[in-house]
Scaffold this motif. Sequence first.
Motif, short mmCIF file in Angstrom:
data_model
loop_
_atom_site.label_atom_id
_atom_site.label_comp_id
_atom_site.label_asym_id
_atom_site.label_seq_id
_atom_site.Cartn_x
_atom_site.Cartn_y
_atom_site.Cartn_z
N PRO A 231 73.53 -7.51 -29.87
CA PRO A 231 72.99 -6.69 -30.95
C PRO A 231 71.61 -7.10 -31.45
CG PRO A 231 74.77 -8.11 -31.73
CD PRO A 231 74.78 -8.20 -30.23
N SER A 232 71.19 -8.33 -31.23
CA SER A 232 69.87 -8.74 -31.73
C SER A 232 68.78 -8.58 -30.70
CB SER A 232 69.92 -10.21 -32.18
OG SER A 232 70.20 -11.06 -31.08
N LEU A 233 69.13 -8.13 -29.50
CA LEU A 233 68.17 -8.10 -28.40
C LEU A 233 67.52 -6.74 -28.24
CD1 LEU A 233 67.04 -9.75 -25.97
CD2 LEU A 233 68.94 -8.84 -24.63
N LEU A 234 68.23 -5.66 -28.44
CA LEU A 234 67.80 -4.33 -28.07
C LEU A 234 66.88 -3.67 -29.09
CD1 LEU A 234 68.16 -1.75 -26.23
CD2 LEU A 234 70.01 -1.13 -27.79
N ARG A 235 65.85 -2.98 -28.59
CA ARG A 235 65.07 -2.03 -29.37
C ARG A 235 64.87 -0.79 -28.52
NH1 ARG A 235 66.21 -5.49 -32.29
NH2 ARG A 235 65.01 -6.53 -33.91
N VAL A 236 64.86 0.37 -29.15
CA VAL A 236 64.56 1.62 -28.48
C VAL A 236 63.31 2.20 -29.12
CG1 VAL A 236 65.33 3.94 -27.91
CG2 VAL A 236 66.98 2.07 -27.94
N LYS A 237 62.25 2.35 -28.35
CA LYS A 237 61.00 2.91 -28.87
C LYS A 237 61.07 4.42 -28.70
CE LYS A 237 57.14 0.71 -28.05
NZ LYS A 237 56.05 -0.01 -27.35
N SER A 238 61.46 5.07 -29.76
CA SER A 238 61.65 6.52 -29.71
C SER A 238 61.59 7.07 -31.12
CB SER A 238 63.02 6.85 -29.09
OG SER A 238 63.32 8.22 -29.23
N PRO A 239 61.06 8.28 -31.29
CA PRO A 239 61.21 8.93 -32.60
C PRO A 239 62.70 9.08 -32.91
CG PRO A 239 59.75 10.18 -31.15
CD PRO A 239 60.40 9.15 -30.30
N PRO A 240 63.13 8.80 -34.12
CA PRO A 240 64.56 8.90 -34.42
C PRO A 240 65.13 10.29 -34.17
CG PRO A 240 63.25 8.58 -36.42
CD PRO A 240 62.35 8.32 -35.27
N ALA A 241 64.30 11.34 -34.32
CA ALA A 241 64.81 12.69 -34.12
C ALA A 241 65.12 12.99 -32.67
CB ALA A 241 63.81 13.71 -34.66
N ALA A 242 64.65 12.15 -31.74
CA ALA A 242 64.97 12.33 -30.32
C ALA A 242 66.30 11.69 -29.96
CB ALA A 242 63.86 11.76 -29.46
N ILE A 243 66.91 10.99 -30.93
CA ILE A 243 68.20 10.36 -30.71
C ILE A 243 69.29 11.32 -31.16
CG2 ILE A 243 69.62 8.33 -31.18
CD1 ILE A 243 66.93 7.70 -29.85
N PRO A 244 70.24 11.65 -30.31
CA PRO A 244 71.33 12.55 -30.74
C PRO A 244 72.04 12.00 -31.98
CG PRO A 244 71.39 12.24 -28.36
CD PRO A 244 70.37 11.27 -28.90
N PRO A 245 72.42 12.87 -32.90
CA PRO A 245 73.02 12.41 -34.16
C PRO A 245 74.20 11.46 -33.98
CG PRO A 245 72.50 14.73 -34.32
CD PRO A 245 72.24 14.35 -32.89
N HIS A 246 75.04 11.69 -32.98
CA HIS A 246 76.22 10.85 -32.83
C HIS A 246 75.87 9.45 -32.35
CE1 HIS A 246 75.72 12.02 -28.59
NE2 HIS A 246 76.52 11.02 -28.28
N LEU A 247 74.60 9.25 -31.90
CA LEU A 247 74.18 7.93 -31.43
C LEU A 247 73.26 7.22 -32.42
CD1 LEU A 247 73.41 8.51 -27.64
CD2 LEU A 247 75.29 7.18 -28.61
N LEU A 248 72.77 7.93 -33.42
CA LEU A 248 71.74 7.36 -34.29
C LEU A 248 72.23 6.10 -35.00
CD1 LEU A 248 68.84 7.85 -35.33
CD2 LEU A 248 69.87 9.03 -37.28
N THR A 249 73.36 6.18 -35.66
CA THR A 249 73.88 5.02 -36.37
C THR A 249 74.28 3.92 -35.41
OG1 THR A 249 74.66 6.42 -38.18
CG2 THR A 249 75.63 4.22 -38.00
N ARG A 250 74.86 4.31 -34.29
CA ARG A 250 75.31 3.32 -33.31
C ARG A 250 74.14 2.51 -32.76
NH1 ARG A 250 77.99 4.63 -27.47
NH2 ARG A 250 78.45 2.49 -26.87
N LEU A 251 73.06 3.20 -32.39
CA LEU A 251 71.90 2.48 -31.85
C LEU A 251 71.22 1.66 -32.93
CD1 LEU A 251 70.36 5.08 -29.40
CD2 LEU A 251 71.13 2.77 -28.83
N THR A 252 71.15 2.20 -34.15
CA THR A 252 70.52 1.46 -35.24
C THR A 252 71.28 0.17 -35.53
OG1 THR A 252 69.76 3.51 -36.23
CG2 THR A 252 69.78 1.58 -37.64
#
Length: 389
Positions: A231-252
């Motif tokens: 959990p401390s390793l990953l970052r996703v460089k993307s506008p948040p709106a490009a992340i599907p809603p069901h994944l937004l909280t999970r990826l964050t």
Amino acid sequence: MMPIELIGKEAKQFRPTVYWYLSFRCNLECVHCWVNSSPHVDTSTDLDEEGALTTAKKIASFNPTAVTLSGGEPLLRRDAPVIISTLLDDGVNDLRIETNGMLARPAVMKPLVEANERGVHIVIAGSLDGGTAAAHQAMRGEGTFEIALRGYRRFLDAGLWTELQCVVTRFNIHSIPALLDVALELGINRLKFVFVNPVGRAADHFDDLSIPHREYGAALEFLADSAEAYPSLLRVKSPPAAIPPHLLTRLTSLAAQREAFSGCGFPLLGVLPDGSVTICGLTRDNADLRLGHILEDELADLWRKGQGARLREMYMRAELTGICGDCVFRTSCKGACRAHAFGEGDSWSAPYPMCADLEREGLFPNVYRASFFRRINPETAPIPSSRDA
């Protein structure tokens, strides 16, 4: 143009990152390079060593939030060690080196290690486009994988914070689990993922490289599945709106301090190899975004007055059109990379191209539209930021 009075506490405290492209020449010719770097780039107009050292002193005196040295491959310049030393000796306390990892020579390491030991924030920002030699080298050329790994080991062994970025394509996404294994074995401090954009040389190969927008969700779910154990390793460089809603909280939730969606530190001031000052390398050929010249102007004046101040004001206010103007993340995302948007839409307020494409394809989620909430409740609360997601 008269100076613009900036508004609010945030604006008064706002200082940019200076992104200095030491040269657009590179020892590689990657198929996805967004600034068309290669060993064949003309360097005849690049600053000479005297000009480069003057530039380093002027950047340091500007007292930016941070300085990023990029290219091309910045460590290709023979005077890179003395440029780095000058920046650090003159007070830069946050320095980032963007490198392909292949030129981690002792002369470069020495000033970085010394500064790191006295508490200066040093970041080595490398690239590794896949977890196997085949995946990485399909993007960067034969023999590059092991040489890059050797370079990153040197930086890590020297105690320098080292992070890697992977440009995700349809040809390397299968190697992401192996890339996580490589990152853990090396002891990499952070691993970032970004989707390829149709800019620079990547525009010529975009159809072959890119993951279709309809498959973004599956690709992001795959990234989340692969990285959930770290959990401390990953970052996703993307506008948040490009992340599907069901994944937004999970990826964050995968990222410490809720920083899952990170960009390039925009807005920034870009210093080009010839000393011209613009926004970044993406805007280097656009005269409308040329702010001045580092040897003729003071960065503080370019930042606070005229075109620089106008662009900064628009950015701080999140003055955006199209889907970005209707997005619930507008005030925090601010339309992601404004340079890319300008290049595609010929306007500083144009929507971010990826999000505009999603809207055109009917893939932009309604729950990310401010107008959707206004239709439900005309007296809805102010637009939330991504931190509220």
